[in-house]
Design an enzyme around this catalytic site. Structure first.
Site, short mmCIF file in Angstrom:
data_model
loop_
_atom_site.label_atom_id
_atom_site.label_comp_id
_atom_site.label_asym_id
_atom_site.label_seq_id
_atom_site.Cartn_x
_atom_site.Cartn_y
_atom_site.Cartn_z
N GLU A 1 0.61 -1.39 0.21
CA GLU A 1 0.01 -0.11 -0.07
C GLU A 1 0.82 1.21 -0.12
OE1 GLU A 1 -2.91 -0.40 3.16
OE2 GLU A 1 -3.80 -2.06 2.28
N GLU B 1 -4.08 -9.00 -0.02
CA GLU B 1 -4.41 -8.74 1.34
C GLU B 1 -6.11 -8.83 1.25
OE1 GLU B 1 -2.31 -6.09 3.85
OE2 GLU B 1 -4.03 -5.27 4.62
#
Length: 801
Positions: free
Chosen positions: A417, A494
């Site tokens: 991220e 994820e």
């Protein structure tokens, strides 16, 4: 005569040890420690007599009480950081004359600086990376004393989005080699050609200190199977003008035993280097023979077999013992995950301990090996973004070279991220990082965990540097991803972020988002005791339930697999609550290692073993309507009985992976029976618990190695006279130990328990608590006793050898 033979035997062992071309010494023992900044501690003459004596690995943060004022905040586990020093006095080994001596650190959190005999060796900001220093020029003559001093600075906080731990929390080793030696991470073994009949093993070697050589060297490579049988061998004479480059040999292995999660077959590659027929170095490398590839339409193939990646994300802390690396604690986690059906781990979001990858090789787990949580743009004020520019190339190269021989590692992740995803700097940095990886290993794909699913806005994707696109969450976008991003493999890097507290059951049918949106830092109107229901119906606003997240991947062949956030609860990041919550709610398994109910949903989906799990407990107020759920597999329906009366049969639908009934509570026995074609598969009963009667202790292993590291995990349960767990019990359990060990920590899995995990006393949570027992360095008997007010003490025996 007896003394003479004893002396001869000792001298023989001495000769064998010191005749070895390469010696590795465990350097963990007999350190001194002080939690304070002592600038003079780097000097030889500094007096450390008053310092605490301890063995490594060591995490000083886990020893403290949880408190709101710690600058790491509850996102970092509500535990302290600080500055500390470690010192070790050691004698120069007798076998170091004309040798090279290095000290190796597997990980120090963080900003470590190292001195020997007052001479500065270097620094390493990254708290997760392994590193080493050559100490040869600074050693005293043989049998004279030296001082290693290490300063660890974890004072500037917050520097992590989760609990980091503090100190020399991984292993330390001393390495002694000849000057002409295999370079650090200098052996690289790959298997470019693999079939059932034959595999090609490619062996690449890099040597050091060979610039003055005038004669060639011989390199021998042997391959041994799991039984120690020689299956391939080759000897190559290397001319002087080729010694400074990469020395390559190819060996063929007939009828190879392939590595896979189901059969993690391993081989040992022995590399020997000879100068004038004299052995100057030898290195043993564990490897596995396997092939893998990604297919855009059909996902992941291992050994040419379609294989769904059934993975979880794991942080590095080990619950009650914090960040302190311990092989048995990691092995226990992997055993619990293996029984659930897990076949893959994502090391979130940092390089793992080397021993963790050794376990994954041996136990059969695919690993996404992850380097960074941020690049230049920060996520916390004092995080790695401050060191990225100077250190990222070295850190990433060291990670890849250290881990590239592990058969478990199937993919490199260069970030999670990353905020440069949203601007043009991400394109350049991603390309550079991928280039660094490929320079040291071009056999595995490079990925990163992305969140932006619009190609025009995703500047990391624009780099064309990723071999596999990993996306976090956004399950509702999966069907559009192949159209948007073209012919590139996809994986759910994820998912989920569902929230649960073991043993808590709020009766609700619909999915709730805690917090509801990015506008809320914490949940509004959450539970006053900082718990979350164990029914699979609460998630953070960016996530969803376990069932929905898994079905989104299960139903799509082009999604190579899933990494659930997370396998275990971990210290820090206690979404959805503020302090006093101090550990996460995301885990399928709680911090103590006790499975939550959703564990059995995965077990029913990811394994071939028959499963029938019934929830919740059966102690309620009379007449209260209770949601009863059952997870099952290998059956077409489940029938529920209350005190012998059938409440009907249910079968799973395409939308749900469980069956449920609404049942008015009536004390007694709740029973579920699963059927396949009308025949009973499994039966499961839950009984109403009576009055608390006694404590039961169960240990995972009752024989330990007397090495100062081995662990036993002891579960204390409060039950009624018939042995039924008391589901509401919160009694204080006092653990005491006598004999050849110590209590390393205690836990109960409750995310807002503020008692230090290093203390020997622990309240039960929903009837359970855990004590972690560590063996000492001498063999003997351990007796662990648990007692609580009003109950008879109970003990359990553990042997060490």
């Amino acid at each position: 005569m007896k003394k003479l033979w004893s002396l001869i035997f000792i001298l023989s062992l001495y000769t064998q040890v010191f005749a070895q071309p390469r010696t590795q010494i465990n350097f963990n023992y007999d350190w001194k420690f002080k939690l304070d900044d002592e600038p003079e501690a780097k000097n030889i003459a500094f007096n450390d007599d008053a310092w605490r004596k301890l063995n490594l690995p060591h995490d000083w943060s886990i020893e403290a009480d949880f408190a709101e004022e710690h600058p790491a905040t509850n996102q970092g586990g509500a535990l302290p950081g600080g500055i500390a020093w470690y010192r070790k006095t050691f004698k120069t080994p007798a076998n170091t004359q004309n040798k090279t001596v290095s000290i190796q650190f597997d990980g120090v959190y963080q900003h470590s600086e190292v001195w020997i005999n007052g001479v500065f060796l270097g620094k390493r900001p990254n708290g997760y990376i392994s590193f080493q220093y050559d100490i040869t020029p600074h050693l005293k003559p043989a049998n004279q004393e030296n001082i290693i001093a290490v300063r660890v600075n974890n004072s500037q906080q917050p520097n992590s989005r989760w609990y980091s731990g503090s100190g020399i929390y991984r292993n330390v080793k001393l390495l002694i080699t000849n000057p002409i030696a295999i370079a650090q991470h200098g052996v690289f073994v790959t298997t470019p050609q693999v079939s059932a009949n034959e595999a090609t093993l490619k062996h690449q070697l890099q040597l050091e200190n060979i610039s003055t050589l005038k004669s060639p060297l011989e390199v021998e490579v042997k391959v041994l199977n799991a039984k120690g049988k020689l299956v391939a061998r080759n000897i190559q004479t290397v001319p002087v003008n080729q010694l400074s480059g990469i020395i390559t040999q190819n060996l063929n292995v007939k009828n190879p035993a392939l590595w896979s999660p189901q059969e993690p077959n391993l081989y040992q590659v022995i590399t020997k280097v000879y100068q004038n027929k004299v052995l100057v170095d030898e290195l043993k490398t564990t490897t596995g023979i396997r092939s893998f590839r990604f297919d855009v339409k059909n996902g992941f193939y291992l050994n040419d077999m379609p294989t769904k990646i059934l993975g979880v994300c794991l942080h590095h802390d080990l619950g009650a013992i914090g960040a302190t690396v311990n092989v048995r604690a990691m092995e226990r986690q992997l055993e619990i995950l293996k029984a659930m059906g897990t076949n893959a781990i994502r090391t979130a979001h940092n390089p793992p301990a080397p021993e963790f990858l050794d376990l994954c090789d041996k136990m059969g787990f695919l690993v996404m090996d992850e380097a960074f949580d941020m690049w230049k743009k920060r996520k916390n004020k004092f995080d790695y973004h401050r060191d990225f520019e100077e250190w990222h190339e070295r850190d990433l190269a060291d990670l890849v070279k250290r881990d590239r021989n592990h058969p478990s590692v199937f993919m490199w992740s260069i970030g999670n991220e990353i905020r440069e995803q949203f601007d043009s700097t991400g394109t350049k940095i991603a390309a550079n990082l991928s280039k660094i990886v490929k320079l040291h290993d071009n056999t595995r794909p490079v990925t990163t965990a992305l969140t932006e699913t619009e190609p025009a806005k995703n500047f990391i994707w624009k780099s064309n540097a990723l071999d596999v696109l990993g996306f976090n969450y956004k399950y509702f976008d999966y069907d559009s991803l192949p159209k948007r991003f073209g012919d590139i493999p996809l994986i759910a890097a994820e998912t989920t972020s569902a929230l649960q507290t073991r043993g808590v059951y709020d009766l609700a049918d619909t999915l709730r988002l805690w917090p509801a949106s990015s506008k809320d830092k914490f949940v509004v109107n959450g539970n006053p005791d900082y718990t979350v229901t164990a029914y699979d119906n609460v998630a953070a606003y960016w996530g969803t339930s376990h069932e929905k997240a898994w079905k989104a991947v299960k139903d799509r062949n082009f999604m190579s697999g899933i990494f659930v956030w997370t396998g275990f609860d971990y210290l820090g990041e206690p979404v959805p609550y503020d302090f006093p919550a101090r550990s996460s709610y995301y885990g399928i398994i709680d911090l103590a290692g006790f499975p939550k109910d959703v564990y059995y949903m995965y077990q029913s989906e990811w394994t071939n073993q028959p499963v029938l799990h019934l929830l919740p407990h059966w102690n309620w107020q009379a007449g209260k309507v209770v949601d009863v759920w059952a997870y099952y597999n290998q059956a077409d329906e489940v029938e529920l009985f209350l005190n012998g009366k059938s409440l009907g049969k249910k079968a799973k639908t395409t939308d749900e992976l469980h069956v449920s009934w609404k049942v008015p509570f009536e004390a007694g026995t709740l029973k579920a029976i699963s059927y396949l074609n009308g025949k009973v598969v499994l039966e499961k009963e839950i009984r109403t618990a009576g009055a608390p009667h006694h404590i039961v202790l169960n240990v995972d292993r009752n024989k330990l190695n007397a090495d100062g590291n081995d662990l036993a995990f002891v579960t204390a349960t409060l039950v009624d006279e018939a042995g039924t767990i008391i589901p509401y019990a919160d009694n204080l359990i006092k653990f005491t130990l006598s004999g050849a060990g110590q209590i390393a920590g205690t836990d109960n899995g409750y995310q807002a328990d503020l008692s230090s995990l290093s203390k020997p006393n622990r309240k039960l949570w929903k009837g359970k608590a855990l004590a972690v027992v560590k063996a000492s360095q001498h063999a003997g008997k351990i007796v662990l006793t648990a007692e609580a007010d009003g109950f008879k003490p109970v003990s359990i025996n553990i042997k060490t050898k």
